[in-house]
Design a protein around this motif. Sequence first.
Motif, PDB file in Angstrom:
ATOM      1  N   PHE A 168       0.815  -1.206   0.000  1.00 53.26           N
ATOM      2  CA  PHE A 168       0.000   0.000   0.000  1.00 53.26           C
ATOM      3  C   PHE A 168       0.857   1.268   0.000  1.00 53.26           C
ATOM      4  O   PHE A 168       0.360   2.356  -0.278  1.00 53.26           O
ATOM      5  N   SER A 169       2.132   1.135   0.332  1.00 50.85           N
ATOM      6  CA  SER A 169       3.019   2.296   0.443  1.00 50.85           C
ATOM      7  C   SER A 169       3.903   2.499  -0.773  1.00 50.85           C
ATOM      8  O   SER A 169       4.528   3.549  -0.911  1.00 50.85           O
ATOM      9  N   LEU A 170       3.979   1.497  -1.640  1.00 55.39           N
ATOM     10  CA  LEU A 170       4.948   1.528  -2.742  1.00 55.39           C
ATOM     11  C   LEU A 170       4.757   2.728  -3.654  1.00 55.39           C
ATOM     12  O   LEU A 170       5.726   3.409  -4.032  1.00 55.39           O
ATOM     13  N   THR A 171       3.511   3.022  -4.018  1.00 51.43           N
ATOM     14  CA  THR A 171       3.251   4.153  -4.910  1.00 51.43           C
ATOM     15  C   THR A 171       3.735   5.461  -4.304  1.00 51.43           C
ATOM     16  O   THR A 171       4.352   6.296  -4.979  1.00 51.43           O
ATOM     17  N   GLY A 172       3.489   5.650  -3.006  1.00 50.16           N
ATOM     18  CA  GLY A 172       3.920   6.864  -2.331  1.00 50.16           C
ATOM     19  C   GLY A 172       5.432   6.987  -2.291  1.00 50.16           C
ATOM     20  O   GLY A 172       5.982   8.085  -2.457  1.00 50.16           O
ATOM     21  N   TYR A 173       6.123   5.863  -2.072  1.00 48.18           N
ATOM     22  CA  TYR A 173       7.582   5.889  -2.054  1.00 48.18           C
ATOM     23  C   TYR A 173       8.147   6.323  -3.403  1.00 48.18           C
ATOM     24  O   TYR A 173       9.122   7.077  -3.463  1.00 48.18           O
ATOM     25  N   ILE A 174       7.528   5.842  -4.469  1.00 44.86           N
ATOM     26  CA  ILE A 174       8.005   6.207  -5.810  1.00 44.86           C
ATOM     27  C   ILE A 174       7.747   7.679  -6.083  1.00 44.86           C
ATOM     28  O   ILE A 174       8.625   8.407  -6.562  1.00 44.86           O
ATOM     29  N   ARG A 175       6.551   8.153  -5.767  1.00 45.09           N
ATOM     30  CA  ARG A 175       6.200   9.545  -6.059  1.00 45.09           C
ATOM     31  C   ARG A 175       7.051  10.533  -5.267  1.00 45.09           C
ATOM     32  O   ARG A 175       7.377  11.614  -5.763  1.00 45.09           O
ATOM     33  N   ARG A 176       7.393  10.171  -4.030  1.00 45.18           N
ATOM     34  CA  ARG A 176       8.185  11.074  -3.194  1.00 45.18           C
ATOM     35  C   ARG A 176       9.685  10.958  -3.435  1.00 45.18           C
ATOM     36  O   ARG A 176      10.467  11.681  -2.828  1.00 45.18           O
ATOM     37  N   GLY A 177      10.077  10.047  -4.294  1.00 47.19           N
ATOM     38  CA  GLY A 177      11.489   9.875  -4.584  1.00 47.19           C
ATOM     39  C   GLY A 177      12.229   9.031  -3.566  1.00 47.19           C
ATOM     40  O   GLY A 177      13.455   8.875  -3.656  1.00 47.19           O
ATOM     41  N   LEU A 178      11.506   8.461  -2.589  1.00 49.05           N
ATOM     42  CA  LEU A 178      12.159   7.651  -1.563  1.00 49.05           C
ATOM     43  C   LEU A 178      12.711   6.352  -2.140  1.00 49.05           C
ATOM     44  O   LEU A 178      13.696   5.804  -1.630  1.00 49.05           O
ATOM     45  N   MET A 179      12.080   5.865  -3.209  1.00 51.51           N
ATOM     46  CA  MET A 179      12.563   4.654  -3.857  1.00 51.51           C
ATOM     47  C   MET A 179      13.998   4.841  -4.349  1.00 51.51           C
ATOM     48  O   MET A 179      14.835   3.938  -4.246  1.00 51.51           O
TER      49      MET A 179
ATOM     50  N   ILE B  50       0.926 -14.961   2.409  1.00 49.19           N
ATOM     51  CA  ILE B  50       0.066 -15.123   1.227  1.00 49.19           C
ATOM     52  C   ILE B  50      -0.588 -13.801   0.857  1.00 49.19           C
ATOM     53  O   ILE B  50      -0.605 -13.401  -0.312  1.00 49.19           O
ATOM     54  N   GLN B  51      -1.130 -13.105   1.846  1.00 51.89           N
ATOM     55  CA  GLN B  51      -1.743 -11.800   1.579  1.00 51.89           C
ATOM     56  C   GLN B  51      -0.727 -10.814   1.032  1.00 51.89           C
ATOM     57  O   GLN B  51      -0.986 -10.094   0.062  1.00 51.89           O
ATOM     58  N   PHE B  52       0.454 -10.781   1.659  1.00 53.21           N
ATOM     59  CA  PHE B  52       1.506  -9.874   1.217  1.00 53.21           C
ATOM     60  C   PHE B  52       1.920 -10.171  -0.215  1.00 53.21           C
ATOM     61  O   PHE B  52       2.075  -9.256  -1.042  1.00 53.21           O
ATOM     62  N   ALA B  53       2.102 -11.448  -0.541  1.00 57.15           N
ATOM     63  CA  ALA B  53       2.550 -11.827  -1.881  1.00 57.15           C
ATOM     64  C   ALA B  53       1.529 -11.444  -2.947  1.00 57.15           C
ATOM     65  O   ALA B  53       1.889 -10.945  -4.024  1.00 57.15           O
ATOM     66  N   ILE B  54       0.258 -11.676  -2.647  1.00 57.92           N
ATOM     67  CA  ILE B  54      -0.790 -11.337  -3.618  1.00 57.92           C
ATOM     68  C   ILE B  54      -0.833  -9.836  -3.869  1.00 57.92           C
ATOM     69  O   ILE B  54      -0.877  -9.369  -5.017  1.00 57.92           O
ATOM     70  N   LEU B  55      -0.805  -9.045  -2.790  1.00 53.41           N
ATOM     71  CA  LEU B  55      -0.871  -7.591  -2.932  1.00 53.41           C
ATOM     72  C   LEU B  55       0.420  -7.030  -3.530  1.00 53.41           C
ATOM     73  O   LEU B  55       0.392  -6.044  -4.275  1.00 53.41           O
ATOM     74  N   LEU B  56       1.560  -7.660  -3.212  1.00 57.11           N
ATOM     75  CA  LEU B  56       2.826  -7.219  -3.806  1.00 57.11           C
ATOM     76  C   LEU B  56       2.816  -7.447  -5.311  1.00 57.11           C
ATOM     77  O   LEU B  56       3.302  -6.602  -6.077  1.00 57.11           O
ATOM     78  N   THR B  57       2.261  -8.569  -5.741  1.00 54.19           N
ATOM     79  CA  THR B  57       2.171  -8.860  -7.174  1.00 54.19           C
ATOM     80  C   THR B  57       1.414  -7.759  -7.911  1.00 54.19           C
ATOM     81  O   THR B  57       1.794  -7.356  -9.013  1.00 54.19           O
ATOM     82  N   ILE B  58       0.358  -7.261  -7.285  1.00 55.84           N
ATOM     83  CA  ILE B  58      -0.419  -6.185  -7.900  1.00 55.84           C
ATOM     84  C   ILE B  58       0.326  -4.860  -7.814  1.00 55.84           C
ATOM     85  O   ILE B  58       0.397  -4.101  -8.780  1.00 55.84           O
ATOM     86  N   SER B  59       0.918  -4.580  -6.676  1.00 57.19           N
ATOM     87  CA  SER B  59       1.577  -3.284  -6.485  1.00 57.19           C
ATOM     88  C   SER B  59       2.794  -3.120  -7.373  1.00 57.19           C
ATOM     89  O   SER B  59       3.186  -1.993  -7.683  1.00 57.19           O
ATOM     90  N   VAL B  60       3.410  -4.220  -7.792  1.00 60.77           N
ATOM     91  CA  VAL B  60       4.565  -4.140  -8.692  1.00 60.77           C
ATOM     92  C   VAL B  60       4.180  -3.447  -9.999  1.00 60.77           C
ATOM     93  O   VAL B  60       5.022  -2.811 -10.654  1.00 60.77           O
ATOM     94  N   LEU B  61       2.908  -3.535 -10.366  1.00 63.16           N
ATOM     95  CA  LEU B  61       2.454  -2.879 -11.599  1.00 63.16           C
ATOM     96  C   LEU B  61       2.651  -1.375 -11.547  1.00 63.16           C
ATOM     97  O   LEU B  61       2.626  -0.703 -12.584  1.00 63.16           O
ATOM     98  N   THR B  62       2.853  -0.831 -10.348  1.00 60.40           N
ATOM     99  CA  THR B  62       3.044   0.606 -10.226  1.00 60.40           C
ATOM    100  C   THR B  62       4.355   1.062 -10.855  1.00 60.40           C
ATOM    101  O   THR B  62       4.557   2.252 -11.079  1.00 60.40           O
ATOM    102  N   PHE B  63       5.266   0.115 -11.161  1.00 58.25           N
ATOM    103  CA  PHE B  63       6.479   0.465 -11.892  1.00 58.25           C
ATOM    104  C   PHE B  63       6.163   0.875 -13.325  1.00 58.25           C
ATOM    105  O   PHE B  63       6.953   1.556 -13.972  1.00 58.25           O
ATOM    106  N   TRP B  64       4.998   0.434 -13.836  1.00 57.73           N
ATOM    107  CA  TRP B  64       4.598   0.776 -15.193  1.00 57.73           C
ATOM    108  C   TRP B  64       3.350   1.668 -15.224  1.00 57.73           C
ATOM    109  O   TRP B  64       3.180   2.447 -16.149  1.00 57.73           O
TER     110      TRP B  64
END
Length: 273
Positions: free
Chosen positions: A95-106, A169-183
């Motif tokens: 849930f935090s990945l998008t924010g990290y990318i937008r703020r440059g923290l990534m 299991i929950q983390f892996a499923i949501l991580l799989t979706i959140s990875v799409l935020t790279f594109w």
Amino acid sequence: MLIPRRNIWQQSIYLMGLYGQYLKIYLKTLVEYRSDTLIAVGAGILAQGSTLLFLTVIFQRIPKLADWSFYEMIFIFGLAATGKALNQTLFNAPFSLTGYIRRGLMDVMMVRPVGVLFQTIGLSQELNGVGQLVTGVVIMVYSAAHLDMSWTVWTFLYCMVALFSSAIIQFAILLTISVLTFWVQEIRSLIYPVNWLYDFTRYPLEIFHPILRVLLTYVIPYALGSFFPAAFLLRPEQYSWAAWGVPAVAAIVMALAYWLWSFGIRKYSSVAG
């Protein structure tokens, strides 16, 4: 400065110690913001309590639901709720990945001598998970006390493994979706509905349509981290495969999610680029 060379055991110990530091910061946050912590605990009690009240009303009218008794239903609900709270508390990174990318923290994470995924996990504990974690454990203990369950050391250890597997299991499923935020710039509108699907597995799968049962077992295997481990603890002779199936599925989906994450992070382009 050169990164010290470590073997796999030394690296594992180093990462566990580092994650312990993240947890220490998290615990200090809970103590520092006592009002927020108390509100989170209260919200967790109210949220779980409302569902318990609903189940109580239902079972006043029917003796069993899909051949599951009241306290069996409560135990299934408690284990599922605890697993979800554990995921929220420790593995809220998707849930935090998008924010990290937008703020440059990534970009900052990528130049540090520790994996980016490890850092996102360490920085993303969720305060609201605390209240649900406490109430989930209480519900499990309360319902187990009213059931004829044989608790041994191995049963207790399996319960711990099942809860951790549920969080993974929950983390892996949501991580799989959140990875799409790279594109794709915004992916949270998809993460939240998929996350909400987990709530269906707080109840016996038999009460749902076969299509939903297939979805939650084979496509988005939330049921392997909630209903089936609880069913194994309640009826081990009927769900014996869950003894090994639950941790095996957790390992497989996590491996697939990590492979996709590794592919995505290689394709990531800096926000400064």
